[in-house]
Design a protein around this motif. Structure first.
Motif, mmCIF file in Angstrom:
data_model
loop_
_atom_site.group_PDB
_atom_site.id
_atom_site.type_symbol
_atom_site.label_atom_id
_atom_site.label_comp_id
_atom_site.label_asym_id
_atom_site.label_seq_id
_atom_site.Cartn_x
_atom_site.Cartn_y
_atom_site.Cartn_z
ATOM 1 N N ILE A 1 -35.155 49.905 14.133
ATOM 2 C CA ILE A 1 -36.610 49.712 14.289
ATOM 3 C C ILE A 1 -37.297 49.806 12.924
ATOM 4 N N TYR A 2 -36.850 50.756 12.112
ATOM 5 C CA TYR A 2 -37.421 50.930 10.771
ATOM 6 C C TYR A 2 -37.179 49.678 9.918
ATOM 7 N N ALA A 3 -35.926 49.175 9.945
ATOM 8 C CA ALA A 3 -35.591 47.972 9.180
ATOM 9 C C ALA A 3 -36.403 46.772 9.666
ATOM 10 N N SER A 4 -36.609 46.669 10.983
ATOM 11 C CA SER A 4 -37.417 45.576 11.538
ATOM 12 C C SER A 4 -38.851 45.665 11.036
ATOM 13 N N SER A 5 -39.364 46.887 10.905
ATOM 14 C CA SER A 5 -40.714 47.077 10.375
ATOM 15 C C SER A 5 -40.789 46.656 8.909
ATOM 16 N N VAL A 6 -39.749 46.969 8.141
ATOM 17 C CA VAL A 6 -39.712 46.583 6.727
ATOM 18 C C VAL A 6 -39.646 45.067 6.597
ATOM 19 N N VAL A 7 -38.851 44.402 7.463
ATOM 20 C CA VAL A 7 -38.767 42.935 7.453
ATOM 21 C C VAL A 7 -40.142 42.331 7.737
ATOM 22 N N THR A 8 -40.840 42.895 8.725
ATOM 23 C CA THR A 8 -42.181 42.407 9.057
ATOM 24 C C THR A 8 -43.120 42.544 7.865
ATOM 25 N N CYS A 9 -43.071 43.689 7.191
ATOM 26 C CA CYS A 9 -43.899 43.890 5.987
ATOM 27 C C CYS A 9 -43.534 42.887 4.900
ATOM 28 N N GLY A 10 -42.232 42.615 4.742
ATOM 29 C CA GLY A 10 -41.790 41.642 3.751
ATOM 30 C C GLY A 10 -42.333 40.251 4.040
ATOM 31 N N LEU A 11 -42.347 39.873 5.322
ATOM 32 C CA LEU A 11 -42.881 38.558 5.697
ATOM 33 C C LEU A 11 -44.385 38.486 5.451
ATOM 34 N N ILE A 12 -45.081 39.578 5.724
ATOM 35 C CA ILE A 12 -46.527 39.612 5.465
ATOM 36 C C ILE A 12 -46.800 39.484 3.964
ATOM 37 N N LEU A 13 -45.999 40.182 3.134
ATOM 38 C CA LEU A 13 -46.148 40.069 1.680
ATOM 39 C C LEU A 13 -45.906 38.637 1.213
ATOM 40 N N LEU A 14 -44.907 37.975 1.811
ATOM 41 C CA LEU A 14 -44.608 36.591 1.452
ATOM 42 C C LEU A 14 -45.784 35.676 1.777
ATOM 43 N N VAL A 15 -46.371 35.872 2.959
ATOM 44 C CA VAL A 15 -47.538 35.077 3.350
ATOM 45 C C VAL A 15 -48.699 35.323 2.390
ATOM 46 N N CYS A 16 -48.898 36.571 1.977
ATOM 47 C CA CYS A 16 -49.973 36.902 1.019
ATOM 48 C C CYS A 16 -49.760 36.192 -0.314
ATOM 49 N N ILE A 17 -48.505 36.175 -0.798
ATOM 50 C CA ILE A 17 -48.205 35.508 -2.065
ATOM 51 C C ILE A 17 -48.440 34.007 -1.953
ATOM 52 N N LEU A 18 -48.000 33.412 -0.829
ATOM 53 C CA LEU A 18 -48.200 31.973 -0.634
ATOM 54 C C LEU A 18 -49.682 31.624 -0.528
#
Length: 199
Positions: free
Chosen positions: A165-182
């Motif tokens: 669950i923790y890793a899934s939360s980190v993946v979600t944060c990573g995707l949000i960061l990617l969207v912010c950069i784009l």
């Protein structure tokens, strides 16, 4: 050696995570790793954009001017490093919810080593065909996510169920960061910072 965990993360990831957990190098060590590995996509993308040209579909390859490619390469380098640090901060902040008390250095190790396969995808840009880079990028992303799911229970010292669950939360944060950069990239391009193409 600065990149001494690189081969182990590909050859035997679980054992390598245990090695990383037993050693816990300094913040400077993790920072050096990020600074070096982030150069790969930036330098390769610069070289292919200026000297080879990107093939998007039909027609001539698209090339950028040296100045424009330099600006994009530096921006990419800074964005990749900032992204790793932001992901490490978010992982550190979320860890307490899952009963873990890591140091920031531990979460930086987690973020830097899991992002390494994704950064290594930059080598694929030396063959700048969009379909090829996308396929290799997908493989790199998948392996980065796999490393994260394997590494979280080991580095964060939490059971595998909570680690998932923790890793899934980190993946979600990573995707949000990617969207912010784009999004930031799109805003900059529309504000007059678009690259200059050669004819």
């Amino acid at each position: 050696m600065i990149l001494n965990h690189l081969w182990g993360l590909y050859a035997h990831p679980k054992e390598e995570w245990h090695t990383i957990d037993n050693r816990h190098e300094s913040l400077k060590y993790s920072l050096t790793h990020i600074l070096l590995v982030s150069l790969i996509p930036s330098v390769c993308a610069y070289f292919s954009a200026v000297n080879i040209g990107w093939s998007i579909g039909v027609g001539e390859p698209i090339r950028l001017t040296s100045e424009s490619a330099s600006m994009l390469a530096v921006a990419m380098y800074v964005a990749l490093i900032a992204g790793v640090f932001a992901l490490a901060y978010l992982a550190h902040w979320m860890a307490h919810t899952f009963g873990s008390e890591p140091t920031y250095t531990q979460t930086l190790e987690l973020a830097s080593y899991t992002s390494t396969p994704l950064f290594m995808v930059g080598i694929a840009s030396l063959y700048p065909e969009l379909w090829f880079v996308m396929l290799v990028g997908l493989a790199g992303l998948s392996y980065s996510v796999y490393l994260l799911y394997v590494g979280v229970p080991i580095l964060m010292h939490i059971p595998e169920e909570r680690g998932f669950i923790y890793a899934s939360s980190v993946v979600t944060c990573g995707l949000i960061l990617l969207v912010c950069i784009l999004t930031a990239t799109a805003i900059l391009w529309s504000s007059g910072f678009a690259p200059m193409f050669t004819h």
